[in-house]
Design an enzyme around this catalytic site. Structure first.
Site, PDB file in Angstrom:
ATOM      1  N   HIS A  46       0.920  -1.148   0.000  1.00  0.00           N
ATOM      2  CA  HIS A  46       0.000   0.000   0.000  1.00  0.00           C
ATOM      3  C   HIS A  46       0.949   1.184   0.000  1.00  0.00           C
ATOM      4  O   HIS A  46       1.306   1.699   1.058  1.00  0.00           O
ATOM      5  CB  HIS A  46      -0.859   0.029   1.268  1.00  0.00           C
ATOM      6  CG  HIS A  46      -2.046  -0.872   1.231  1.00  0.00           C
ATOM      7  ND1 HIS A  46      -3.047  -0.735   0.302  1.00  0.00           N
ATOM      8  CD2 HIS A  46      -2.400  -1.922   2.011  1.00  0.00           C
ATOM      9  CE1 HIS A  46      -3.976  -1.647   0.512  1.00  0.00           C
ATOM     10  NE2 HIS A  46      -3.598  -2.401   1.539  1.00  0.00           N
ATOM     11  N   LYS A  94      -6.416  -0.495  -5.336  1.00  0.00           N
ATOM     12  CA  LYS A  94      -7.888  -0.553  -5.417  1.00  0.00           C
ATOM     13  C   LYS A  94      -8.433   0.662  -6.161  1.00  0.00           C
ATOM     14  O   LYS A  94      -9.208   1.466  -5.623  1.00  0.00           O
ATOM     15  CB  LYS A  94      -8.533  -0.632  -4.042  1.00  0.00           C
ATOM     16  CG  LYS A  94      -8.162  -1.890  -3.267  1.00  0.00           C
ATOM     17  CD  LYS A  94      -8.942  -2.003  -1.976  1.00  0.00           C
ATOM     18  CE  LYS A  94      -8.588  -3.226  -1.168  1.00  0.00           C
ATOM     19  NZ  LYS A  94      -7.253  -3.167  -0.556  1.00  0.00           N
ATOM     20  N   THR A 154      -9.695   9.497 -14.824  1.00  0.00           N
ATOM     21  CA  THR A 154      -8.967   9.777 -13.576  1.00  0.00           C
ATOM     22  C   THR A 154      -8.015   8.638 -13.233  1.00  0.00           C
ATOM     23  O   THR A 154      -6.859   8.854 -12.848  1.00  0.00           O
ATOM     24  CB  THR A 154      -9.991   9.973 -12.423  1.00  0.00           C
ATOM     25  OG1 THR A 154     -10.836  11.058 -12.776  1.00  0.00           O
ATOM     26  CG2 THR A 154      -9.307  10.254 -11.104  1.00  0.00           C
TER      27      THR A 154
HETATM   28  O1  S5P Z   1     -11.110  -7.928   0.661  1.00  0.00           O
HETATM   29  C1  S5P Z   1      -9.984  -7.565   0.924  1.00  0.00           C
HETATM   30  C2  S5P Z   1      -9.102  -7.124  -0.072  1.00  0.00           C
HETATM   31  C3  S5P Z   1      -7.817  -6.751   0.279  1.00  0.00           C
HETATM   32  S1  S5P Z   1      -6.721  -6.360  -1.000  1.00  0.00           S
HETATM   33  N1  S5P Z   1      -9.532  -7.620   2.206  1.00  0.00           N
HETATM   34  C4  S5P Z   1      -8.249  -7.237   2.558  1.00  0.00           C
HETATM   35  O2  S5P Z   1      -7.888  -7.360   3.741  1.00  0.00           O
HETATM   36  N2  S5P Z   1      -7.391  -6.752   1.591  1.00  0.00           N
HETATM   37  C5  S5P Z   1      -6.012  -6.284   1.933  1.00  0.00           C
HETATM   38  O3  S5P Z   1      -5.266  -7.402   2.398  1.00  0.00           O
HETATM   39  C6  S5P Z   1      -5.928  -5.218   3.029  1.00  0.00           C
HETATM   40  O4  S5P Z   1      -5.935  -3.919   2.460  1.00  0.00           O
HETATM   41  C7  S5P Z   1      -4.609  -5.534   3.693  1.00  0.00           C
HETATM   42  O5  S5P Z   1      -3.542  -4.904   2.998  1.00  0.00           O
HETATM   43  C8  S5P Z   1      -4.454  -7.035   3.513  1.00  0.00           C
HETATM   44  C9  S5P Z   1      -4.864  -7.857   4.717  1.00  0.00           C
HETATM   45  O6  S5P Z   1      -3.985  -7.648   5.770  1.00  0.00           O
HETATM   46  P1  S5P Z   1      -4.026  -8.547   7.101  1.00  0.00           P
HETATM   47  O7  S5P Z   1      -3.021  -7.916   7.994  1.00  0.00           O
HETATM   48  O8  S5P Z   1      -5.421  -8.498   7.657  1.00  0.00           O
HETATM   49  O9  S5P Z   1      -3.630  -9.961   6.672  1.00  0.00           O
END
Ligand code: S5P
Length: 273
Positions: free
Chosen positions: A64, A95, A102
């Site tokens: 990110h 995302k 844009t």
């Molecule tokens: O549905 C989603 C999609 C994404 S990309 N749920 C998520 O959690 N993510 C991403 O996956 C979220 O932005 C974070 O970077 C990662 C999950 O992190 P964790 O620490 O909970 O494993």
């Protein structure tokens, strides 16, 4: 059943028309890993340190990039160098979600210049097909760089509205952009549940919300395990805090690698019979 998920990465690579997907499958086979590290660190130093120490055990590093307090060209140079050294792909979890015009500017330019360094990006189809059309156009105009899109077809957070018709529409749109859409971020394999698949359809499924020891967090995140994700047809497991927030992150990534790889081997062995 049109899903190819019971075939090995090697078999899928042999038939796959998309060069970035072939590269991804080759990395997974070579390093025997389907782990995507979600490296949600907030300084360049921490991000590069974890990418270096865990790089040997992962197929993809997910960033990110906008959460870094000190993003700069040293961030990009460091990431690109480590990706080459440890042989992993870079996935910017941006995302994208806006009108096509844009999004093209956000992808190609701005302070983050994501198209320059990220092999993979993701996008939501809330705004309709134009967003994928826009990213696809940028990729196809982008010269020789191999770039891919994952459509965010479902989300792991409690109460997510990316379900049902929305998820089905994600698959339909993906089918129209085979040169640039590699697959989905979703909790499970989708194309075999969506009528109209071409016989050779082979989308790659990245599954987030993966954790070996927790069921969720206080802000609505919901987890499944590497094993259940692979059983549901996931191809690559995205794990963040389960790995980087662990006391020994190298030991943790090895645990996820082992669990993910064993579940993958069980799945393909069923296919052999
Ligand atoms: O549905 C989603 C999609 C994404 S990309 N749920 C998520 O959690 N993510 C991403 O996956 C979220 O932005 C974070 O970077 C990662 C999950 O992190 P964790 O620490 O909970 O494993």
């Amino acid at each position: 059943m049109t899903s190819k998920s019971n075939l090995s990465y090697r078999q899928r690579a042999a038939d796959h028309p998309n060069p970035l997907v072939r590269k991804l499958f080759a990395i997974a086979e070579k390093k025997r890993t389907n782990v995507v590290l979600s490296a949600d660190l907030t300084t360049t130093k921490e991000l590069l340190a974890i990418a270096d120490s865990l790089g040997p055990y992962i197929a993809v590093l997910k960033t990110h990039i906008d959460i870094l307090s000190d993003f700069g060209s040293h961030t990009v140079e460091g990431l690109v160098d480590l990706a080459r050294r440890h042989n992993f792909l870079l996935f910017e979890d941006r995302k994208f979600i806006d009108i096509g015009n844009t999004v093209q500017k956000q992808y190609k330019g701005g302070a983050l210049r994501i198209h320059e360094w990220a092999d993979i990006v993701n996008a939501s189809i809330l705004a309709g097909e134009g967003i994928i059309q826009a990213l696809d156009q940028t990729i196809r105009d982008g010269g020789s760089a191999e770039r891919g899109i994952l459509i965010l077809a479902e989300m792991t957070s409690k109460g997510s509205l990316a379900v049902g018709e929305y998820t089905r529409a994600s698959v339909e749109i993906a089918r129209k952009y085979p040169q640039s859409v590699m697959g989905f971020v979703s909790t499970r394999e989708l194309s075999s549940h969506s009528p109209g698949a071409a016989p050779n359809e082979d989308f790659v499924v990245f599954t987030t919300g993966v954790n070996l020891s927790s069921k969720g967090d206080a802000l609505g995140q919901q987890y499944q395990t590497p094993t259940t994700a692979m059983e549901g047809g996931s191809d690559f497991l995205i794990a963040g805090r389960g790995i980087y927030a662990s006391e020994d992150s190298v030991a943790a990534v090895k645990q996820y690698q082992k669990a993910g790889w064993e579940a993958y081997e069980r799945r393909i062995s069923q296919n052999r019979g």
